[in-house]
Scaffold this motif. Structure first.
Motif, PDB file in Angstrom:
ATOM      1  N   ASP A   1       0.821  -1.206   0.000  1.00 19.11           N
ATOM      2  CA  ASP A   1       0.000   0.000   0.000  1.00 19.11           C
ATOM      3  C   ASP A   1       0.852   1.253   0.000  1.00 19.11           C
ATOM      4  OD1 ASP A   1      -2.281  -1.590   0.146  1.00 19.11           O
ATOM      5  OD2 ASP A   1      -2.195  -1.643   2.347  1.00 19.11           O
ATOM      6  N   ARG A   2       0.190   2.385  -0.242  1.00 18.88           N
ATOM      7  CA  ARG A   2       0.859   3.668  -0.070  1.00 18.88           C
ATOM      8  C   ARG A   2       1.268   3.820   1.396  1.00 18.88           C
ATOM      9  NH1 ARG A   2      -1.918   8.679  -2.720  1.00 18.88           N
ATOM     10  NH2 ARG A   2       0.248   9.189  -3.186  1.00 18.88           N
ATOM     11  N   GLN A   3       2.295   4.613   1.642  1.00 19.10           N
ATOM     12  CA  GLN A   3       2.828   4.732   2.986  1.00 19.10           C
ATOM     13  C   GLN A   3       2.832   6.196   3.429  1.00 19.10           C
ATOM     14  OE1 GLN A   3       6.230   2.508   4.047  1.00 19.10           O
ATOM     15  NE2 GLN A   3       5.767   0.791   2.690  1.00 19.10           N
TER      16      GLN A   3
ATOM     17  N   THR B   1       1.063  15.026   7.110  1.00 19.24           N
ATOM     18  CA  THR B   1       1.840  13.919   6.522  1.00 19.24           C
ATOM     19  C   THR B   1       0.973  13.152   5.520  1.00 19.24           C
ATOM     20  OG1 THR B   1       1.241  12.535   8.416  1.00 19.24           O
ATOM     21  CG2 THR B   1       3.387  13.650   8.484  1.00 19.24           C
ATOM     22  N   PRO B   2       0.875  13.641   4.290  1.00 20.28           N
ATOM     23  CA  PRO B   2       0.058  12.970   3.271  1.00 20.28           C
ATOM     24  C   PRO B   2       0.692  11.649   2.843  1.00 20.28           C
ATOM     25  CG  PRO B   2       1.325  14.726   2.269  1.00 20.28           C
ATOM     26  CD  PRO B   2       1.543  14.835   3.756  1.00 20.28           C
ATOM     27  N   PRO B   3      -0.099  10.748   2.263  1.00 22.62           N
ATOM     28  CA  PRO B   3       0.447   9.453   1.831  1.00 22.62           C
ATOM     29  C   PRO B   3       1.408   9.588   0.659  1.00 22.62           C
ATOM     30  CG  PRO B   3      -1.824   9.680   1.110  1.00 22.62           C
ATOM     31  CD  PRO B   3      -1.545  10.848   2.019  1.00 22.62           C
ATOM     32  N   LEU B   4       2.374   8.685   0.626  1.00 25.22           N
ATOM     33  CA  LEU B   4       3.347   8.602  -0.462  1.00 25.22           C
ATOM     34  C   LEU B   4       3.160   7.272  -1.186  1.00 25.22           C
ATOM     35  CD1 LEU B   4       6.497   9.628   1.613  1.00 25.22           C
ATOM     36  CD2 LEU B   4       5.176  11.138   0.121  1.00 25.22           C
ATOM     37  N   ASP B   5       3.651   7.210  -2.430  1.00 21.45           N
ATOM     38  CA  ASP B   5       3.652   5.927  -3.117  1.00 21.45           C
ATOM     39  C   ASP B   5       4.460   4.926  -2.307  1.00 21.45           C
ATOM     40  OD1 ASP B   5       2.092   6.823  -5.191  1.00 21.45           O
ATOM     41  OD2 ASP B   5       3.795   7.376  -6.455  1.00 21.45           O
ATOM     42  N   GLY B   6       4.045   3.666  -2.312  1.00 17.79           N
ATOM     43  CA  GLY B   6       4.664   2.655  -1.474  1.00 17.79           C
ATOM     44  C   GLY B   6       5.945   2.080  -2.045  1.00 17.79           C
TER      45      GLY B   6
END
Length: 317
Positions: A161-163, A264-269
Motif C-alpha cells: 500500500d501507499r505509505q 503527513t500525506p500518503p506517499l507511493d509505497g
C-alpha cells in the motif's frame, strides 16, 4: 562460486565491489584463499597487478580500474545470455541478489518466504543498507525501495500500500509538553534526529494543502536506525519521525501518540525495481509474479469487510 567458466572474472569483480577479499569470498561462497588464488592467477596470466593489497585495505590499481570498467559490462551481457538460456527450464533455479533498505526488507519478507517455498531451487541473497546504490554497478539483480527513490531508467513493480510518515511521542512526553499543532511548533520540542546514510541530518518533511515544509529539528539524540528511534520515542526522549509501518503497533497499544497527522500525506509505497535494458531472468520473473499475487491478496482482504458490510446492509433492507 559461479560455475560459468568465468570464475576468475567473477572473483575480480566481487573484490572490486566489496574492496575486501573476505566479503567477496562470502558473496561467492568460497574460501578467502581460493578467491585470492583465482585473482592472483588472472593477474599472473595478464602480467598486471589489479589490486593494491595491504593488511587493512584493498584498492584497485589504475590498470585494475580500467580492466573492471571494461569487463563488467561484458560479463553482465554474458550473465544475461545465461539467464535467457536458463529461462527455458520448467522450474527457476539459481540465485537472486537483492538490495533493500532494512524497513523494506522487513515488509517484503512474507513474499520472500512464499517465493522460496514455491521455488525450492531458487536462492535469495538479500543485502540491507540505507544508502541508495546503483544496483547494476554493484552487481544486484533488483532493488526494493520507496517508489519516489527508484531511478527513472528502471522498471518498477509496485509492492504494498501507499505509505505515510508519522510524528510520534510517548504519553509521558506529552504529559510534560504541549503537542505541536504545526511543523513550526517542533522548534519548541526535543526530537530524535535522523542521520542519513550520506551522513547528513534528515530534515523532517511535511505538506498540507500544497504547502511543503522542511524542519531541521533539534534534539539531544541522533540515530541512524528506525528501531532505535522507535525505542527512544517510547522512552520519552523526544518526538520521532517514522513510517506508519514502524509505529502502527505502538499507536494501537497506546505506547505512542501521533501528532501533526494532517501534515503527513500518503506517499507511493514500495517497489521492486530492475534494469529495463536487461532480460529479466526466470527467477526474477517468478518473484515479480509472487509479488503481484501477494498484492492482489492484500487488496482482496482489505475490500472483504466492505463487501460483507454492504451485503449485510442489503439483507437488513
Amino acid at each position: 562460486m559461479k560455475t560459468s567458466g568465468l570464475v576468475e572474472l567473477e572473483a575480480v569483480l566481487a573484490v572490486a565491489r566489496h574492496r575486501s577479499f573476505r566479503a567477496a569470498a562470502d558473496e561467492l561462497s568460497v574460501s578467502t584463499s581460493a578467491l585470492s588464488h583465482a585473482v592472483a592467477a588472472l593477474e599472473a596470466r595478464i602480467g598486471v597487478r589489479l589490486f593494491n593489497r595491504t593488511t587493512r585495505s584493498v584498492a584497485l590499481t589504475e590498470a585494475g580500474a580500467q580492466f573492471v570498467g571494461s569487463v563488467a559490462p561484458a560479463l553482465s551481457t554474458i550473465r544475461e545470455a545465461l539467464d535467457q538460456a536458463g529461462s527455458f527450464r520448467d522450474t527457476p533455479s539459481g540465485t537472486l541478489r537483492i538490495n533493500a533498505s532494512v524497513g523494506a526488507a522487513k515488509q517484503v519478507m512474507p513474499v520472500f518466504i512464499a517465493y522460496l517455498q514455491r521455488y525450492p531451487e531458487m536462492k535469495l541473497d538479500l543485502v540491507t543498507e540505507g544508502r541508495l546504490i546503483d544496483i547494476v554497478v554493484e552487481g544486484y539483480d533488483a532493488g526494493i525501495r520507496l517508489a519516489e527513490t527508484v531511478p527513472q531508467d528502471m522498471i518498477a513493480v509496485p509492492f504494498g500500500d501507499r505509505q505515510r510518515f508519522a510524528v510520534v511521542g510517548s504519553p509521558d512526553y506529552f504529559a510534560k509538553h504541549k503537542p505541536p499543532r504545526t511543523p513550526a511548533d517542533l522548534k519548541a520540542h526535543r526530537c530524535v534526529r535522523s542521520r542519513m546514510p550520506s551522513g547528513q541530518i534528515y530534515q523532517w518533511e511535511f505538506e498540507r494543502r500544497g504547502q511543503a515544509v522542511r524542519v531541521d529539528v533539534e534534539g539531544t539524540l541522533t540515530l541512524d536506525e528506525p528501531g532505535l528511534m522507535l525505542a527512544a520515542a517510547r522512552d520519552g526522549l523526544g518526538l520521532a519521525y517514522l513510517t506508519e509501518w514502524n509505529v502502527n503497533a505502538d499507536l494501537a497499544a497506546g505506547t505512542l501518540v501521533r501528532v501533526l497527522e494532517d501534515w503527513t500525506p500518503p506517499l507511493d509505497g514500495l517497489c521492486l525495481y530492475y534494469p529495463g535494458r536487461r532480460h529479466a531472468p526466470a527467477g526474477l520473473r517468478a518473484l515479480i509474479e509472487t509479488i503481484r499475487e501477494h498484492a492482489d491478496a492484500v487488496r482482496e482482504r482489505a475490500s472483504s469487510p466492505a463487501k460483507k458490510s454492504r451485503r449485510g446492509a442489503a439483507a437488513k433492507g
